[in-house]
Each structure stands twice: as C-alpha cells, then as structure tokens.
Design an enzyme around this catalytic site. Structure first.
Site, PDB file in Angstrom:
ATOM      1  N   ARG A   1       9.279   1.824  14.392  1.00  9.32           N
ATOM      2  CA  ARG A   1       8.210   2.662  13.827  1.00  9.32           C
ATOM      3  C   ARG A   1       7.055   1.762  13.426  1.00  9.32           C
ATOM      4  NH1 ARG A   1       9.820   5.162   8.647  1.00  9.32           N
ATOM      5  NH2 ARG A   1       8.471   3.547   7.822  1.00  9.32           N
TER       6      ARG A   1
ATOM      7  N   GLU B   1       2.740  -2.208   8.860  1.00  3.64           N
ATOM      8  CA  GLU B   1       3.839  -3.066   9.304  1.00  3.64           C
ATOM      9  C   GLU B   1       4.499  -2.475  10.539  1.00  3.64           C
ATOM     10  OE1 GLU B   1       7.519  -3.363   7.248  1.00  3.64           O
ATOM     11  OE2 GLU B   1       7.422  -1.343   6.451  1.00  3.64           O
TER      12      GLU B   1
ATOM     13  N   ASN C   1       8.212  -1.827  12.043  1.00  2.00           N
ATOM     14  CA  ASN C   1       9.618  -1.788  11.632  1.00  2.00           C
ATOM     15  C   ASN C   1      10.542  -1.793  12.836  1.00  2.00           C
ATOM     16  OD1 ASN C   1       9.286  -1.051   8.599  1.00  2.00           O
ATOM     17  ND2 ASN C   1       7.973   0.409   9.658  1.00  2.00           N
TER      18      ASN C   1
ATOM     19  N   SER D   1      13.418   5.242   9.219  1.00  2.00           N
ATOM     20  CA  SER D   1      13.896   6.518   8.691  1.00  2.00           C
ATOM     21  C   SER D   1      12.824   7.614   8.732  1.00  2.00           C
ATOM     22  CB  SER D   1      14.409   6.326   7.271  1.00  2.00           C
ATOM     23  OG  SER D   1      13.436   5.712   6.488  1.00  2.00           O
TER      24      SER D   1
ATOM     25  N   LYS E   1       7.838  -9.954   8.665  1.00  2.00           N
ATOM     26  CA  LYS E   1       6.407  -9.858   8.360  1.00  2.00           C
ATOM     27  C   LYS E   1       5.661 -11.102   8.836  1.00  2.00           C
ATOM     28  CE  LYS E   1       6.673  -6.094   5.268  1.00  2.00           C
ATOM     29  NZ  LYS E   1       8.096  -5.752   5.242  1.00  2.00           N
TER      30      LYS E   1
ATOM     31  N   LYS F   1       3.368 -10.452   0.676  1.00  5.23           N
ATOM     32  CA  LYS F   1       4.636  -9.890   1.157  1.00  5.23           C
ATOM     33  C   LYS F   1       5.664 -10.971   1.491  1.00  5.23           C
ATOM     34  CE  LYS F   1       2.436  -5.863   3.308  1.00  5.23           C
ATOM     35  NZ  LYS F   1       2.428  -4.971   4.486  1.00  5.23           N
TER      36      LYS F   1
ATOM     37  N   GLU G   1      12.466  -5.880   3.737  1.00  2.30           N
ATOM     38  CA  GLU G   1      12.224  -4.506   4.172  1.00  2.30           C
ATOM     39  C   GLU G   1      12.699  -3.534   3.106  1.00  2.30           C
ATOM     40  OE1 GLU G   1      10.713  -3.796   6.977  1.00  2.30           O
ATOM     41  OE2 GLU G   1      10.658  -5.921   7.436  1.00  2.30           O
ATOM     42  N   GLY G   2      12.210  -2.313   3.211  1.00  3.89           N
ATOM     43  CA  GLY G   2      12.827  -1.241   2.439  1.00  3.89           C
ATOM     44  C   GLY G   2      12.151  -0.903   1.131  1.00  3.89           C
TER      45      GLY G   2
ATOM     46  N   ARG H   1       3.775   9.910   5.700  1.00  2.00           N
ATOM     47  CA  ARG H   1       4.307   9.771   4.341  1.00  2.00           C
ATOM     48  C   ARG H   1       3.131   9.629   3.400  1.00  2.00           C
ATOM     49  NH1 ARG H   1       7.621   4.579   4.169  1.00  2.00           N
ATOM     50  NH2 ARG H   1       6.017   4.154   5.701  1.00  2.00           N
TER      51      ARG H   1
HETATM   52  P1  ADP Z   1       8.285  -2.466   3.315  1.00  2.00           P
HETATM   53  O1  ADP Z   1       8.895  -3.271   4.393  1.00  2.00           O
HETATM   54  O2  ADP Z   1       8.895  -2.718   1.979  1.00  2.00           O
HETATM   55  O3  ADP Z   1       8.198  -1.010   3.680  1.00  2.00           O
HETATM   56  P2  ADP Z   1       5.393  -2.516   3.674  1.00  2.00           P
HETATM   57  O4  ADP Z   1       4.698  -3.634   4.313  1.00  2.00           O
HETATM   58  O5  ADP Z   1       5.506  -1.276   4.481  1.00  2.00           O
HETATM   59  O6  ADP Z   1       6.808  -3.028   3.163  1.00  2.00           O
HETATM   60  O7  ADP Z   1       4.669  -2.187   2.309  1.00  2.00           O
HETATM   61  C1  ADP Z   1       5.129  -1.163   1.438  1.00  2.00           C
HETATM   62  C2  ADP Z   1       3.995  -0.228   1.072  1.00  2.00           C
HETATM   63  O8  ADP Z   1       2.921  -0.955   0.470  1.00  2.00           O
HETATM   64  C3  ADP Z   1       3.357   0.480   2.244  1.00  2.00           C
HETATM   65  O9  ADP Z   1       4.075   1.639   2.580  1.00  2.00           O
HETATM   66  C4  ADP Z   1       1.968   0.770   1.736  1.00  2.00           C
HETATM   67  O10 ADP Z   1       1.961   1.921   0.925  1.00  2.00           O
HETATM   68  C5  ADP Z   1       1.669  -0.438   0.865  1.00  2.00           C
HETATM   69  N1  ADP Z   1       0.948  -1.472   1.649  1.00  2.00           N
HETATM   70  C6  ADP Z   1       1.498  -2.480   2.350  1.00  2.00           C
HETATM   71  N2  ADP Z   1       0.566  -3.226   2.969  1.00  2.00           N
HETATM   72  C7  ADP Z   1      -0.624  -2.678   2.650  1.00  2.00           C
HETATM   73  C8  ADP Z   1      -1.987  -2.993   2.971  1.00  2.00           C
HETATM   74  N3  ADP Z   1      -2.309  -4.033   3.732  1.00  2.00           N
HETATM   75  N4  ADP Z   1      -2.951  -2.199   2.456  1.00  2.00           N
HETATM   76  C9  ADP Z   1      -2.650  -1.153   1.663  1.00  2.00           C
HETATM   77  N5  ADP Z   1      -1.389  -0.800   1.326  1.00  2.00           N
HETATM   78  C10 ADP Z   1      -0.381  -1.548   1.803  1.00  2.00           C
HETATM   79 MG    MG Z   2       7.022  -0.043   5.028  1.00  3.35          MG
END
Ligand code: ADP
Ligand code: MG
Length: 484
Positions: free
Chosen positions: A125, A141, A143, A148, A315, A374, A378-379, A460
């Site tokens: 995804r 990101e 995945n 899910s 990442k 970051k 994940e998760g 979401r």
């Molecule tokens: P995870 O692997 O924990 O899902 P993500 O990279 O998806 O990590 O980050 C979690 C959440 O943080 C995202 O769903 C989003 O809401 C927010 N986020 C992450 N990166 C960004 C970004 N570059 N700009 C704005 N919001 C972000």
């Molecule tokens: Mg995420």
C-alpha cells in the site's frame, strides 16, 4: 479549469443525530466493525469513521492509481537485485539491531538453510497526502508488510453511499452524484493477489491442489473483521480456503516435509503464508516468532511478504530512492511513469555521515517545525514530530542518528468532516491520507513479474490536531472519497 469541491452537507442537529444512528446501524449490519479494547469474541463496535466522504481531486486520485503498478515494479526490482538491499539492511542492522537487524539475521539464517521458493507475493500500500503547497499528492510511505483496512475501506464507502442514496445528506435527494463516490474493491483486490498466488502454487508446486492460504496473525487482533473480509472474498471468488495461526505458534502448529519442503497445517498443504503480523518488535518477545520467520522462508510456500520484501519497505529505502541516481538503478529514466513517480517524493534526508546529513542536522535543529523524524519502524506511534525533534536527537547518542530519516512535512488540506468514534462526534476538522493497494507476484531471483495488479484504495482520516493517523491505535478513522 474545474471548480473546487462542493461544501460538506449542512445538517441541523436533529438530522445529524439521525445520520449517526443510520450510519451506526448500517455499519453494524454490514461489517464496518472492529473489536473494542479488551474485547470478548462476541462483541464488536462500529469502526471509527467519518460521517461524510472527504473531497479529493480526481486527477490526483487517478495519478495515484496509475502509479500502483510502477511502484510495485520498482520495489520488485529492488528485491530481485538483492545485493544493494542486503547492504543497506546490514548497515541498518548496526543502528537497529533489535528489529531490522533481526530480520536481516533471519534472512541470513534462512539463506544458509536454503531458501526453497523464489516466487514471492508483495501486497503493498502506497500512502499519499494531497499537499496544498505543491497541489500534488506526496508519498507518506510505502508499506510492504501486513497492509490493513482493505476490508473496511470497501465497507465505509458503501456506508457513505447508503447515506447519500437514502437522502440523508440532502433531504430526500442525492447530495453527491454516483460517479463522485468511488467504492474501493480492495477486499477483492487483496484476495485476488492471494488467490493468484495460491493458483500459481497449485499449478507449479503443489502436491494436493487443494491448498490453503495461511493467515499469520497477532493474538487478540482487534482488526480481525478487516482480515476476515479478505478471507471471505478469497473463498467466494477464488475457491481458496484459508486458516489462521498466531505468529508465535507457527513453528509448533505447522509441519514441513523434509524432502519437498512443503508446508502443512494439520492436513492442509499451505500455498501462501500471509503475514498480518510480524511488523513490530513487540510481537517478537517470544523467540519462537523469529524462528517462524526463518522456518517459513525455508519452505516451498509463497511468502507474503518474504523477508526481503519486508526489508525493502524500510523508511531508509524510501529516503534513498529520492536520490535520482539510486532510482536510476531500479527504475530507469526511460521507464514510463518515472517522472510521475518522482513527483510524489518529498524531500527526505539521511542523518548519517554524508554531506546531505550535514544539511539535515542543521534543518532538524533550526527548523524542526517543518519535519518529521522517522525510525525504521512500522505500525504507528514511532515517529517524532516537529519541535520534539531536537530534544529527541539530543537524548540519544549521535552514533544512533543514522538509523533515522528526516522527512519534510506534507501540508494536507484541513477538511470540515466529522469523526465518529465510540458514539461521540469530533468536529475539529480532519486531514486525510490516501492508500493505494497493489499486488505483485514475482520471481525474486529473476525479477520477472508474474502478475502486477491494482488492488483498490483506502482513505484514512485523523483529527487535524493529531500527528499520527493510526486507526486501531486510536488516532484516526476510515473514510471514503468524494472526487471533484
Ligand atoms: P508508520 O509506518 O508508523 O505508519 P508513517 O510514515 O506512515 O509511519 O507515519 C505515520 C503518520 O504520520 C502518517 O499516517 C501521517 O499521518 C503522519 N506523517 C508521516 N509522514 C508525514 C509527512 N511527511 N507529512 C505529514 N504527515 C506525515
Ligand atoms: Mg503509515
């Protein structure tokens, strides 16, 4: 030029109360549900949802869909090159021995024992936000493990369609045109990926032709129904049965035939090992969970994902791909969609010893408000946001910084949608994240794609004041698209 989106429906408080009742009962009647915390198996709640669909530019949605196959091609190329990915994994292991390091170690162990199956399934995804500054989608990101909400995404779309068709957004009429509310076929999309993999296995490797897909799950999974919807589609549309086993019980519940390396659960041959678990360190407090990863990798069953595919979702890999020279190696300039693919990348910086990292250090301390930091996790719940970045970096040894990436923040539009969670409405406005599912069945040795298929979408949303968007973690909710 087309005009912007129409406003959200205006409802008086009586209409809104009625809407909430209708949404709740539709959702409970149709499986838009989740287990509550500390649940008993017979009780389920309405999943956290928005009460309206959220506007999203149609052209950007179409672009995200068009990029589904190319992104899978890119990651398939990374995995089948192996050498580069393994070097990165080895490097990351120094900074993140507890997780990336363990996954890498599992791969090496499996490799030593012999990896029996080259065919691999990646159900992925790609997550995006619409950025109000550049007016384009930007990738949050990519995945590659346990993606899910493919099940619930379909259900929330149908729920919003029901409210629209019933004249509950506009008295007695449809507020949105049918074509403005796309329904995600993602439960079938993911089932198709698993079904095709099972069929491929049956045709090429199976003894019995009556194999099962083995869902490897977490104990007390609150999002079980989301997974079940894929299982039901798998049986209905592909006539493939599935069973479930917890990650930590995998090695004791399954058997492997020494000669053929075929994997069995009870009397069923397993064609596909599908992980809806195994993506966070807390799941591995039992060594049997790590053993499971090694064991599965040495069997004939097709893994979704394999250890290499899971590692490719780090990442750090996402950060490295923003370097055009690196991208060239895996997705040449001449490939179609190269420009569109790159247009979705944000600025992402390493925090290692490189020149780029010097810039990143400065940015992290002088303008943290523009960034998210970051780790290789994940998760949800792992990132460090904005003003918290300098203090966090100072709190860990500098030698650890290379395990993190610094990413520019995307600026999604603030929408006046309303979130419904545990019977309560939250009206402070939301921001949304689009997810695009894709399935790639491919040969990890040759890189040859057997099947590369778009798998549906997800929206979401989260309360705009929250940094994170995890639905099960309590930050966010499932939503649907109103395309304009
Ligand atoms: P995870 O692997 O924990 O899902 P993500 O990279 O998806 O990590 O980050 C979690 C959440 O943080 C995202 O769903 C989003 O809401 C927010 N986020 C992450 N990166 C960004 C970004 N570059 N700009 C704005 N919001 C972000
Ligand atoms: Mg995420």
């Amino acid at each position: 030029m087309h005009s912007g989106p129409k406003e959200f429906p205006t409802l008086n408080s009586k209409e809104k109360d009625n809407l909430v009742d209708e949404l709740t009962q539709y959702g409970l009647a149709n499986g838009l549900i989740m287990y509550p915390e500390g649940f008993k198996s017979f009780e389920a709640d309405l999943a956290p949802v928005t009460i309206f669909p959220t506007p999203f530019p149609r052209s950007e949605f179409e672009k995200a869909k068009a990029l589904a196959n190319p992104f899978s091609t890119l990651y398939g190329n990374i995995v089948s090159e192996k050498k580069w990915l393994l070097n990165i994994a080895e490097e990351l292991s120094k900074f993140d021995p507890g997780f990336t390091g363990k996954l890498y170690e599992c791969y090496k162990k499996a490799k030593n024992e012999g990896i029996a199956q080259n065919v691999s399934l990646a159900l992925t995804r790609s997550d995006y936000m619409f950025d109000t500054i550049t007016k384009e989608i930007k990738q949050v990101e990519y995945n590659t493990v346990s993606v899910s909400f493919a099940g619930l995404s379909n259900k929330v779309g149908l729920a919003h369609k029901y409210l629209n068709d019933s004249g509950l957004y506009k008295y007695g009429k449809r507020y949105y045109d049918e074509a403005e509310l796309p329904i995600s076929e993602s439960p079938d999309g993911l089932a198709e990926g698993l079904g095709e993999a099972a069929r491929y296995y049956n045709n090429h490797f199976a003894d019995s032709k009556n194999t099962i897909v083995l869902f490897v799950i977490q104990p007390s999974e609150r999002n079980a129904f989301d997974q079940r919807l894929i299982e039901y589609s798998l049986l209905r549309k592909f006539d493939v049965r599935s069973k479930r086993v917890e990650l930590a019980k995998f090695t004791t519940r399954t058997k492997v035939d020494k000669e053929s390396r075929r994997l069995y659960l009870d009397n069923d041959e397993v064609s596909v090992v599908y992980y809806r678990s195994g993506y966070s360190p807390s799941e591995y407090n039992n060594e049997a969970a790590w053993d499971a990863r090694v064991l599965a990798e040495t069997t004939m069953a097709i893994k979704c994902p394999s250890l290499l595919v899971q590692l490719s979702g780090a990442k750090k890999i996402q950060q490295l791909l923003t370097n055009p020279q690196i991208l060239d190696q895996f997705y040449p300039l001449s490939s179609s969609y190269r420009k569109e693919l790159e247009s979705t990348f944000c600025k992402i910086y390493p925090l290692d010893g490189s020149d780029k990292a010097q810039t990143a250090r400065k940015l992290a301390f002088e303008h943290p408000e523009n960034y998210v930091l970051k780790p290789q996790r994940e998760g949800g719940g792992n990132n460090i946001y904005k003003e918290a970045i300098p203090g966090f970096l100072n709190s860990i040894p500098e030698s650890q910084w290379a395990g993190y990436i610094l990413m520019e923040l995307i600026h999604p539009p603030l929408e006046k949608n309303v979130l419904l969670r545990n019977g309560k409405l939250f009206s402070d406005g939301i921001v949304s994240e689009l997810g695009i599912y894709n399935s790639l069945l491919f040969d990890e040795n040759t890189g040859m794609a057997i099947k590369n298929t778009y798998g549906g979408h997800l929206l979401r949303s989260k309360i705009s004041t929250s940094n994170e968007g995890g639905v099960a973690a309590g930050y966010g909710c499932v939503d649907s698209l109103y395309l304009y």
